[in-house]
Motif scaffolding. Structure first.
Motif, PDB file in Angstrom:
ATOM      1  N   GLY A  97       0.842  -1.190   0.000  1.00 31.10           N
ATOM      2  CA  GLY A  97       0.000   0.000   0.000  1.00 31.10           C
ATOM      3  C   GLY A  97       0.879   1.242   0.000  1.00 31.10           C
ATOM      4  O   GLY A  97       2.057   1.178   0.342  1.00 31.10           O
ATOM      5  N   CYS A  98       0.285   2.394  -0.393  1.00 26.06           N
ATOM      6  CA  CYS A  98       1.077   3.629  -0.465  1.00 26.06           C
ATOM      7  C   CYS A  98       1.355   4.195   0.922  1.00 26.06           C
ATOM      8  O   CYS A  98       2.265   4.990   1.102  1.00 26.06           O
ATOM      9  CB  CYS A  98       0.357   4.665  -1.331  1.00 26.06           C
ATOM     10  SG  CYS A  98      -1.125   5.362  -0.555  1.00 26.06           S
ATOM     11  N   GLY A  99       0.515   3.800   1.915  1.00 24.82           N
ATOM     12  CA  GLY A  99       0.691   4.309   3.276  1.00 24.82           C
ATOM     13  C   GLY A  99       0.107   5.691   3.490  1.00 24.82           C
ATOM     14  O   GLY A  99       0.171   6.220   4.600  1.00 24.82           O
ATOM     15  N   LYS A 100      -0.501   6.288   2.441  1.00 23.87           N
ATOM     16  CA  LYS A 100      -0.947   7.677   2.554  1.00 23.87           C
ATOM     17  C   LYS A 100      -2.418   7.883   2.206  1.00 23.87           C
ATOM     18  O   LYS A 100      -3.023   8.855   2.620  1.00 23.87           O
ATOM     19  CB  LYS A 100      -0.113   8.558   1.594  1.00 23.87           C
ATOM     20  CG  LYS A 100       1.340   8.710   2.014  1.00 23.87           C
ATOM     21  CD  LYS A 100       2.125   9.542   1.029  1.00 23.87           C
ATOM     22  CE  LYS A 100       2.475   8.709  -0.182  1.00 23.87           C
ATOM     23  NZ  LYS A 100       3.608   9.176  -0.967  1.00 23.87           N
ATOM     24  N   CYS A 101      -2.997   7.008   1.407  1.00 24.14           N
ATOM     25  CA  CYS A 101      -4.361   7.262   0.916  1.00 24.14           C
ATOM     26  C   CYS A 101      -5.391   6.974   2.012  1.00 24.14           C
ATOM     27  O   CYS A 101      -5.063   6.464   3.066  1.00 24.14           O
ATOM     28  CB  CYS A 101      -4.643   6.428  -0.336  1.00 24.14           C
ATOM     29  SG  CYS A 101      -4.902   4.678   0.004  1.00 24.14           S
ATOM     30  N   CYS A 104      -5.296   3.254   3.137  1.00 26.24           N
ATOM     31  CA  CYS A 104      -4.110   2.901   3.935  1.00 26.24           C
ATOM     32  C   CYS A 104      -4.217   3.502   5.331  1.00 26.24           C
ATOM     33  O   CYS A 104      -3.904   2.842   6.326  1.00 26.24           O
ATOM     34  CB  CYS A 104      -2.839   3.394   3.247  1.00 26.24           C
ATOM     35  SG  CYS A 104      -2.375   2.405   1.823  1.00 26.24           S
ATOM     36  N   CYS A 112      -5.723  -0.129  -1.155  1.00 29.79           N
ATOM     37  CA  CYS A 112      -4.997   1.112  -1.487  1.00 29.79           C
ATOM     38  C   CYS A 112      -5.316   1.587  -2.903  1.00 29.79           C
ATOM     39  O   CYS A 112      -5.465   0.793  -3.829  1.00 29.79           O
ATOM     40  CB  CYS A 112      -3.495   0.853  -1.366  1.00 29.79           C
ATOM     41  SG  CYS A 112      -2.482   2.253  -1.874  1.00 29.79           S
ATOM     42  N   ARG A 113      -5.381   2.910  -3.059  1.00 29.24           N
ATOM     43  CA  ARG A 113      -5.681   3.485  -4.378  1.00 29.24           C
ATOM     44  C   ARG A 113      -4.474   3.421  -5.307  1.00 29.24           C
ATOM     45  O   ARG A 113      -4.607   3.607  -6.511  1.00 29.24           O
ATOM     46  CB  ARG A 113      -6.167   4.932  -4.216  1.00 29.24           C
ATOM     47  CG  ARG A 113      -7.477   4.986  -3.431  1.00 29.24           C
ATOM     48  CD  ARG A 113      -8.011   6.380  -3.333  1.00 29.24           C
ATOM     49  NE  ARG A 113      -8.313   6.910  -4.658  1.00 29.24           N
ATOM     50  CZ  ARG A 113      -8.817   8.119  -4.868  1.00 29.24           C
ATOM     51  NH1 ARG A 113      -9.068   8.917  -3.852  1.00 29.24           N
ATOM     52  NH2 ARG A 113      -9.067   8.533  -6.083  1.00 29.24           N
TER      53      ARG A 113
HETATM   54 ZN   LIG Z   1      -2.741   3.715  -0.114  1.00 25.42          ZN
END
Ligand SMILES: [Zn+2]
Length: 348
Positions: A97-101, A104, A112-113
């Motif tokens: 995952g990006c950890g930011k969206c 997440c 995750c997007r």
């Molecule tokens: Zn994400």
């Protein structure tokens, strides 16, 4: 580093064991010296390629891997140290995952997007080194077998998320697992037994059914003898039907829908049969059925299930280990369904 890579999609012959530059760890990443990689059917699908799949060539297969931390990229982001250091033994969570969206941040990183899967959209673990974000690592006890760790990561988190989080499987329920041999299926048998469910397995080979029984399956149905196995399930449950079906074949959905009790849940994380098939909608509404899809898991699920692996409450079924250079032969064994449990690569 040594790696198995391919420059174009195709059969096992496109895999090359060769030298390739090792990746550099970016800030927040760890460079892992891999010792073991585990195979998944996805590896072969990625190697074969599909319409719309665009990879940076050459590509390296492999979602699962375990080894030790060779170096940490700097600077380390705050709160992401996780206490890991160079030399620590780790297993990788391939679900990136990006950890930011929004997803997440809500601990739904498998939604995750900007989702990536190691070895599918970016270069994977059929290599001596790979670099991944530190939050993707689970620190292993130093004496834990790295092949077992690699073999566990993808299939157990996938089965755990599907059965426990999506399917809400309860003690005392009955679960039907369609297929006796695959990694997610064997993990599902063990997880269902750990929860205290009754497990029915339908398979086509006596050898694999016996193996399923040896890891806890309660009732075995041989579909080579009963093509409409939903009837056998119906009889085995006193004409009630099962609470939950694990069906990662796809083309068997109609039989699975028939085998469910009213209000039952069909769980799916894949389609080893085919991606497109017909179902009869009347079964869905008339029997109040739910079809619940998912892929991979969340970081929290991964930690939960790996804790059960390293404490021996769940034990990966190991098939065979090949040297890294023989990855093509290993993929052939998997694709021909000759394995029971996980095939791993020894990276030395
Ligand atoms: Zn994400």
């Amino acid at each position: 580093m040594k790696a198995v890579l391919f420059h174009q999609h195709g059969g096992p012959e496109v895999l090359e064991y060769t030298d390739f530059p090792a990746p550099e760890p970016k800030p927040g990443e760890a460079l892992i010296r891999l010792r073991a990689a585990a195979l998944n059917r996805m590896d072969v699908m990625v190697r074969n390629g599909w319409a719309g799949l665009k990879l940076e060539m050459p590509h390296i297969n492999g979602a699962d891997g375990a080894g030790e931390i060779a170096a940490l990229g700097s600077p380390l982001p705050e709160g992401e140290g996780l206490g890991v250091r160079a030399g620590d033994h780790v297993v990788i969570n391939a679900n990136l995952g990006c950890g930011k969206c929004e997803f997440c941040l809500a601990d739904k990183d498998n939604m995750c997007r900007d989702w990536h899967l190691l070895g599918e959209t970016i270069r994977g673990t059929y290599a001596e080194f790979v670099s991944v974000p530190i939050r993707q690592l689970y620190k292993l006890p130093n004496d834990f077998d790295l092949h077992q760790a690699a073999a566990s990561a993808l299939v157990y988190q996938t089965a755990w998320h599907s059965l426990v989080k999506r399917g809400n499987l309860q003690k005392g329920e009955t679960v039907l697992i369609v297929g006796a041999g695959g990694g997610v299926n064997t993990a599902s048998v063990q997880i269902a037994k750990l929860i205290g469910a009754q497990v029915i397995v339908v398979g086509s080979e006596a050898r694999k059914l016996e193996q399923a029984e040896s890891i806890g399956a309660d009732i075995l149905i041989d579909r080579s003898k009963e093509s409409d196995w939903s009837k056998a399930v119906f009889l085995a449950t006193n004409k009630r039907g099962v609470d939950v079906v694990v069906d990662n074949v796809g083309t068997t959905f109609m039989l699975s829908l028939r085998a469910l009790r009213k209000g039952g849940r069909l769980l799916t994380v894949g389609n080893s049969g085919a991606p497109k098939f017909e179902i009869d909608n009347r079964y869905l509404f008339a029997k109040h059925l739910s079809i619940l899809g998912s892929t991979m898991s969340t970081l929290a699920d991964f930690k939960e299930v790996m804790d059960l692996i390293v404490t021996g409450k769940l034990k990966p079924i190991m098939d065979k280990t090949f040297p890294l250079k023989d990855a093509a032969a290993a993929q052939e064994r998997l694709w021909r369904n000759e394995n029971f449990g996980k095939i791993t690569l020894d990276i030395g």
